[in-house]
Design a protein around this motif. Structure first.
Motif: not given
Length: 233
Positions: A149-155
């Motif tokens: 989820r954090t990866d997705l938000a960062a992208v």
């Protein structure tokens, strides 16, 4: 699952939305991507992706208002294709058709659905994913093989920093990320969740339905959108 046959002419037959393109590639809606009846797509979104009726309507109605075509036929002898999947009898009684062509949804504008912060489409009207953008997208996962989820938000943040979005398009982009999370996330151990890169590639690049998609109900009040928003904090 229906056979997967990708389009040979995406510019004329596909949308900037992998979810719609996958349905066409598998033949759940017209493989030509044209004249797609509202009720047929609604039924398909619910049955294939396991969306709640309110969520499916929220996703579809703006697109059909902006890009759809209403047509009327007073002939009762020939079936109305908008309703044949529901009832052959009903298809001869209702004279109204509300249809959509996938390719029409790629245009940009203040009151358009397409935006310039896509994970896998360039900042121009596009009908096919950019494999290089996908590889850049999944770099966030490192060696884990999963996008969190954090990866997705960062992208999501990185893409938005490279363009200018209206408040409407920012919400659309965030909603797309949340829906992607809800559709593809799996348990990865230790109570964590992530999206397998393999499933992302199948869905976003090949525009094919990944194994197990639709296994959980996705509702209008689902947590995906808010989980991605929280991941941005």
């Amino acid at each position: 699952m229906n056979a997967y046959i990708p389009s040979t002419d995406p510019k004329r037959t596909r949308a900037p939305c992998p979810g719609l393109n996958a349905l066409a590639n598998h033949g759940y809606i017209s493989r030509t991507g044209t004249h797609i009846p509202f009720l047929l797509l609604l039924d398909t979104m619910i049955s294939v992706y396991n969306l709640s009726i309110p969520l499916a309507l929220l996703l579809m109605i703006p697109g059909y208002i902006l890009y759809g075509r209403l047509s009327f036929s007073l002939s009762s002898s020939s079936p109305n294709p908008s309703y044949t999947h529901i009832s052959p009898y009903l298809s001869k009684l209702l004279p109204i058709s509300w249809t959509l062509d996938l390719a029409s949804t790629s245009s940009f504008g203040l009151i358009r659905v397409a935006h310039t912060a896509s994970f896998i489409h360039p900042n121009v009207p596009s009908h096919a994913p950019d494999p290089a953008m996908f590889e850049d997208f999944v770099q966030c996962a490192g060696a884990t093989g999963y996008v969190t989820r954090t990866d997705l938000a960062a992208v999501r943040i990185r893409r938005e920093e490279r363009c200018t979005l209206t408040a409407l398009h920012e919400e659309i982009a965030l909603g797309e990320s949340g829906l992607l999370w809800e559709l593809l996330k799996v348990d990865v151990g230790g109570g964590g969740k992530g999206i397998p890169i393999k499933a992302l590639r199948v869905f976003l690049v090949e525009e094919r339905l990944p194994e197990g998609i639709g296994r959980r109900r996705v509702s209008l009040l689902g947590r995906g959108r808010w989980e991605v928003r929280l991941g941005r904090l």
